[in-house]
Design an enzyme around this catalytic site. Structure first.
Site, PDB file in Angstrom:
ATOM      1  CG  HIS A 121      -2.024  -1.060   1.071  1.00  0.00           C
ATOM      2  ND1 HIS A 121      -2.820  -1.457   2.124  1.00  0.00           N
ATOM      3  CD2 HIS A 121      -2.428  -1.808   0.007  1.00  0.00           C
ATOM      4  CE1 HIS A 121      -3.661  -2.420   1.722  1.00  0.00           C
ATOM      5  NE2 HIS A 121      -3.429  -2.657   0.444  1.00  0.00           N
ATOM      6  CB  SER A 201      -9.142  -6.719   9.731  1.00  0.00           C
ATOM      7  OG  SER A 201      -8.945  -5.844   8.629  1.00  0.00           O
TER       8      SER A 201
HETATM    9  N1  APR Z   1      -0.814  -7.898  17.289  1.00  0.00           N
HETATM   10  C1  APR Z   1      -1.341  -8.456  16.184  1.00  0.00           C
HETATM   11  N2  APR Z   1      -2.490  -8.061  15.641  1.00  0.00           N
HETATM   12  C2  APR Z   1      -3.162  -7.056  16.222  1.00  0.00           C
HETATM   13  C3  APR Z   1      -2.674  -6.413  17.373  1.00  0.00           C
HETATM   14  C4  APR Z   1      -1.444  -6.871  17.927  1.00  0.00           C
HETATM   15  N3  APR Z   1      -0.906  -6.329  19.012  1.00  0.00           N
HETATM   16  N4  APR Z   1      -3.568  -5.446  17.717  1.00  0.00           N
HETATM   17  C5  APR Z   1      -4.552  -5.483  16.819  1.00  0.00           C
HETATM   18  N5  APR Z   1      -4.322  -6.456  15.912  1.00  0.00           N
HETATM   19  C6  APR Z   1      -5.128  -6.867  14.760  1.00  0.00           C
HETATM   20  C7  APR Z   1      -6.600  -6.594  14.896  1.00  0.00           C
HETATM   21  O1  APR Z   1      -7.231  -7.656  15.622  1.00  0.00           O
HETATM   22  C8  APR Z   1      -7.041  -6.561  13.447  1.00  0.00           C
HETATM   23  O2  APR Z   1      -7.359  -7.857  12.975  1.00  0.00           O
HETATM   24  O3  APR Z   1      -4.724  -6.120  13.658  1.00  0.00           O
HETATM   25  C9  APR Z   1      -5.775  -6.080  12.720  1.00  0.00           C
HETATM   26  C10 APR Z   1      -5.866  -4.673  12.177  1.00  0.00           C
HETATM   27  O4  APR Z   1      -6.819  -4.620  11.174  1.00  0.00           O
HETATM   28  P1  APR Z   1      -7.028  -3.315  10.278  1.00  0.00           P
HETATM   29  O5  APR Z   1      -7.093  -2.114  11.153  1.00  0.00           O
HETATM   30  O6  APR Z   1      -8.149  -3.598   9.376  1.00  0.00           O
HETATM   31  O7  APR Z   1      -5.635  -3.195   9.482  1.00  0.00           O
HETATM   32  P2  APR Z   1      -5.223  -3.875   8.107  1.00  0.00           P
HETATM   33  O8  APR Z   1      -5.788  -5.242   7.978  1.00  0.00           O
HETATM   34  O9  APR Z   1      -3.753  -3.706   7.990  1.00  0.00           O
HETATM   35  O10 APR Z   1      -5.933  -2.903   7.079  1.00  0.00           O
HETATM   36  C11 APR Z   1      -5.747  -3.114   5.723  1.00  0.00           C
HETATM   37  O11 APR Z   1      -6.936  -1.113   5.131  1.00  0.00           O
HETATM   38  O12 APR Z   1      -7.338   1.101   5.707  1.00  0.00           O
HETATM   39  C12 APR Z   1      -6.705   0.246   4.823  1.00  0.00           C
HETATM   40  O13 APR Z   1      -4.804   0.636   3.491  1.00  0.00           O
HETATM   41  C13 APR Z   1      -5.203   0.463   4.832  1.00  0.00           C
HETATM   42  O14 APR Z   1      -3.411  -1.138   4.803  1.00  0.00           O
HETATM   43  C14 APR Z   1      -4.672  -0.833   5.371  1.00  0.00           C
HETATM   44  C15 APR Z   1      -5.727  -1.832   4.962  1.00  0.00           C
END
Ligand code: APR
Ligand code: ZN
Length: 255
Positions: A121, A201
């Site tokens: 990204h 997520s």
């Molecule tokens: N260790 C591991 N995982 C964790 C922790 C932790 N300490 N804390 C939270 N999480 C997990 C949450 O449970 C969730 O499943 O991290 C995940 C974060 O999810 P999102 O906020 O949806 O992030 P991500 O999956 O990276 O989003 C994907 O969406 O907004 C866009 O471009 C942006 O790259 C991003 C993409």
């Protein structure tokens, strides 16, 4: 970490890691789908991370990203980033590899000493023109803390074409991923004998579909996440906890 997973990790020569916002959470970078603090709790990533949002209110979107950029610079890699960097070095020394593909636009993997194969990204510290694509070098923003709402500031204009606005060089919703990064990740997953999905997520496509490449080939898939996700059901192993604890624990089982 159960013995079967420990044995797989021990024997793996080529590991592919897909990381998301969760791996940086313990460094103090809020994930996208958790509640944000301060000024930004009114906005969701979906409201701000689109070309339409930038067109409608460039100052709001620009200021949000400059704030996130300042935050990312102010924090440090956590034990999860460090464990992956260490594992990568060990495997490289033994003629293997650990390929990191991240959805994160921060550089915390790199600052932990790891080499990143793909920033799916983009990179929040890089900027380009919305019109002519010229690269823009900008001084790093200062960090004023979480709660202080930064005053909305217009993005600079492009020095090259003079008409375009400067935007962060990242992938917004509805935009294409950098093809090279995506293809390199697909190749790494196909070549891997173990695939880790850390802190995502699993709802943002196309990145969320990448683990399926491992599933098709029967390559063992491991999720590292304190919460259940859209991908949990497809996993062979689950490390249900924060990556800053689970990844060092896994590494301890590998000699
Ligand atoms: N260790 C591991 N995982 C964790 C922790 C932790 N300490 N804390 C939270 N999480 C997990 C949450 O449970 C969730 O499943 O991290 C995940 C974060 O999810 P999102 O906020 O949806 O992030 P991500 O999956 O990276 O989003 C994907 O969406 O907004 C866009 O471009 C942006 O790259 C991003 C993409
Ligand atoms: Zn321009």
């Amino acid at each position: 970490v159960d013995d079967e997973l420990a044995a797989l990790a021990q024997d793996a020569r080529h590991v592919a890691v897909l990381s998301g916002a969760g791996i940086s959470a313990e460094s103090g970078v809020p994930t996208f789908r958790e509640v944000q603090t301060g000024l930004w709790e009114r906005f969701s990533a979906e409201d701000l991370a689109t070309p339409e949002a930038f067109e409608e209110d460039p100052a709001l979107v620009w200021t949000w990203y400059r704030w996130r950029q300042s935050l990312v610079q102010a924090v440090e890699p956590n034990p999860g980033h460090l464990a992956l960097a260490q594992w990568q070095k060990r495997l490289a020394q033994a003629g293997g590899s650990l390929a990191i593909s991240t959805q994160n636009v921060d550089d915390l993997h790199e600052r932990a000493g790891a080499e990143v194969l793909a920033h799916l990204h983009g990179n929040i510290a890089a900027h380009r023109c919305t019109d002519c694509d010229a690269v823009a070098e900008l001084p790093a923003p200062g960090y004023d803390g979480f709660e202080a709402p930064p005053e909305a500031e217009d993005p600079p204009s492009c020095e090259h074409c003079t008409t375009g606005l400067i935007r962060p060089d990242i992938v917004w919703f509805g935009e294409a991923l950098p093809m090279e990064a995506f293809e390199a990740t697909m190749a790494a997953i196909r070549a891997a004998d173990l695939v880790l999905v850390v802190g995502t997520s699993g709802i943002v496509q196309p990145a969320a579909g990448l683990p399926l490449l491992a599933l098709e080939r029967g390559t063992p898939l491991v999720e590292v996440n304190p919460q259940e996700t859209e991908l949990s059901e497809t996993m062979d192993f689950v490390l249900r906890g924060p990556s800053g604890q689970m990844l060092p624990t896994l590494l301890e089982r590998i000699s």
